[in-house]
Write an enzyme that holds these catalytic residues in place. Structure first.
Site, PDB file in Angstrom:
ATOM      1  N   TYR A 210       0.820  -1.213   0.000  1.00  0.00           N
ATOM      2  CA  TYR A 210       0.000   0.000   0.000  1.00  0.00           C
ATOM      3  C   TYR A 210       0.858   1.269   0.000  1.00  0.00           C
ATOM      4  CZ  TYR A 210      -4.178  -2.823   0.942  1.00  0.00           C
ATOM      5  OH  TYR A 210      -5.196  -3.728   0.862  1.00  0.00           O
TER       6      TYR A 210
ATOM      7  N   LYS B  93       2.914 -15.443   2.012  1.00  0.00           N
ATOM      8  CA  LYS B  93       2.818 -16.174   0.742  1.00  0.00           C
ATOM      9  C   LYS B  93       4.256 -16.480   0.322  1.00  0.00           C
ATOM     10  CE  LYS B  93       0.329 -17.654  -2.762  1.00  0.00           C
ATOM     11  NZ  LYS B  93      -0.515 -18.846  -2.652  1.00  0.00           N
TER      12      LYS B  93
ATOM     13  N   ASP C 251      -3.690 -18.081   1.265  1.00  0.00           N
ATOM     14  CA  ASP C 251      -4.864 -18.713   0.650  1.00  0.00           C
ATOM     15  C   ASP C 251      -5.442 -19.784   1.573  1.00  0.00           C
ATOM     16  OD1 ASP C 251      -2.378 -19.826   0.173  1.00  0.00           O
ATOM     17  OD2 ASP C 251      -2.866 -20.651  -1.793  1.00  0.00           O
TER      18      ASP C 251
ATOM     19  N   ASP D   8      -5.697  -6.676   5.485  1.00  0.00           N
ATOM     20  CA  ASP D   8      -6.867  -5.902   5.061  1.00  0.00           C
ATOM     21  C   ASP D   8      -8.012  -6.858   4.746  1.00  0.00           C
ATOM     22  OD1 ASP D   8      -8.498  -3.926   4.165  1.00  0.00           O
ATOM     23  OD2 ASP D   8      -7.312  -3.377   2.414  1.00  0.00           O
TER      24      ASP D   8
ATOM     25  N   ASP E 107     -11.319  -8.387   7.548  1.00  0.00           N
ATOM     26  CA  ASP E 107     -12.739  -8.233   7.201  1.00  0.00           C
ATOM     27  C   ASP E 107     -13.458  -9.579   7.234  1.00  0.00           C
ATOM     28  OD1 ASP E 107     -12.599  -5.546   6.951  1.00  0.00           O
ATOM     29  OD2 ASP E 107     -13.374  -5.438   4.904  1.00  0.00           O
TER      30      ASP E 107
END
Ligand code: NAD
Length: 353
Positions: A140, A186, A218, A242, A246
């Site tokens: 980001y 990852k 994943d 992020d 959620d």
């Protein structure tokens, strides 16, 4: 003595912050704590008075206090301002200025709402874990970034100190809970993830009592919905956090139930994860629990009073168990209560304990 800066903000912000302040004041009286609360403008409310969303005065006040309690900012009135003047830019600005590099989001199921989730109650019951997301680094913020007619690009980059400091916070948090930490990356595809993993393992040497588990992002997304009870503390990079925070939040409740804490080396800010909900603003309909639970996180993290935080969670649990529901968490057969009635009931339960 503790000093809190309260920033009600816009929309339902002032309504839910007022509820949390009633809870804080009740606990201060009960425990003989000296807590001062100083209110400051931020977001649209500040723009209307000062022509800017975040003034130096508000920022200075945030720098000098022990903790910031924020409601929400933004709304249709300020939507068409240039990007750098929008409330969202001010939110990023305050987090950056206060150096808030870690975001804590609990995923805790209240027994009374176990049937309200999209997951089966038997899978969800007893879920209680914490997602810790790195907040000021990674893709980001990485440079170079941009796009032209033929390509778009971003850079996922982490410095050693950025991974080390959040890993330490996460191991600390795990030590105070069930001593299990899942680090999500990852590393099978991304070099920056292998770097993350190496540093988390380095830091682990200082916390040998904590069980450390590496998990690919994943797989983690699958595991959170398959068997959320397996987690205690999760730590992950900005991008993965992020998304996963959620998912974790939504399996356990509605937007109106979800608190958060953003923590830095010397500052902390507590806020519900929801926005300013312009559709219900000023109508006494908002669920105040996310903000009240954010105040609980403040007692735990900034004031080191886990016992007081637990009193708040228990008052919320009792209030829900006796059937109090704001519209966002109500089933068709429930009687809907207002923001004020929900707050009255939580305060009454605190006073009775
Ligand atoms: P939102 O979270 O404000 O609302 C989404 C939906 O959830 C609405 O239907 C709303 O009524 C409901 N809702 C949210 N909080 C609730 C609560 N406590 N009780 C009951 N119902 C609740 O998201 P949005 O509509 O996408 O955004 C509205 C404004 O808020 C926008 O200007 C946006 O930029 C801003 N926003 C601010 C923050 C923040 O301050 N951290 C976060 C997200 C959005």
């Amino acid at each position: 003595m503790f000093k809190i800066v309260s920033i009600p903000g816009d929309g339902i912000g002032p309504e839910v912050v007022a509820s949390a302040i009633r809870v804080i004041n009740t606990l201060a009286r009960q425990h003989g704590l000296e807590i001062t609360i100083e209110e400051h403008l931020f977001g649209g409310a500040s723009f209307d008075v000062h022509g800017e969303m975040l003034t130096q005065e508000t920022l200075e006040a945030c720098r000098k206090c022990d903790a910031v309690l924020l409601g929400a900012v933004g709304g249709p009135k300020w939507e068409n301002l240039p990007h750098e003047k929008k409330p969202e830019a001010a939110l990023l600005g305050i987090r950056k200025e206060l150096g808030l590099f870690a975001n804590f989001r609990p995923a805790k199921v209240y027994d009374a709402l176990v049937n309200a989730s999209s997951l089966k109650p038997e899978i969800l019951a007893g879920t209680d874990f914490m997602v810790i997301r790195e907040l000021t680094g990674g893709i980001y913020f990485g440079e170079p970034r941009g796009y032209d007619d033929t390509r778009g690009w971003n850079t996922m980059v982490y410095e050693h100190y950025e991974v080390e400091r959040i890993a330490r916070l996460a191991f600390d948090a795990a030590m105070k809970r069930k001593k299990q930490l899942v680090s999500i990356d990852k590393a099978n595809v991304l070099e920056s993830s292998q770097f993350w993993r190496n540093i988390v393992h380095e830091v682990h040497k200082d916390f040998p009592e904590v069980e450390l588990i590496d998990m690919y992002v994943d797989n983690a997304a699958m595991q959170i919905v398959r068997d959320p009870k397996q987690f205690d503390v999760i730590v992950t990079k900005n991008l993965f956090g992020d998304i996963l925070s959620d998912i974790s939040g939504m399996i356990t409740g509605s937007l109106g139930m979800l608190p958060s804490a953003s923590i830095g080396s010397s500052h902390a800010l507590y806020e519900p994860i929801h926005g300013s909900a312009p559709d219900i603003a000023g109508q006494n309909k908002a669920n105040p629990i996310a903000t009240i639970a954010s105040a609980a996180m403040m007692f735990e993290h900034s004031f080191c009073m886990k016992n007081v935080a637990d009193e708040i969670y228990s008052a919320i649990e009792k209030t829900l168990a006796s059937g109090f529901r704001t519209a966002d968490i109500a089933n068709p057969e429930d009687t809907i209560v207002s923001t004020t009635e929900m707050t009255d009931a939580i305060v009454a339960n605190l006073e009775a304990s």
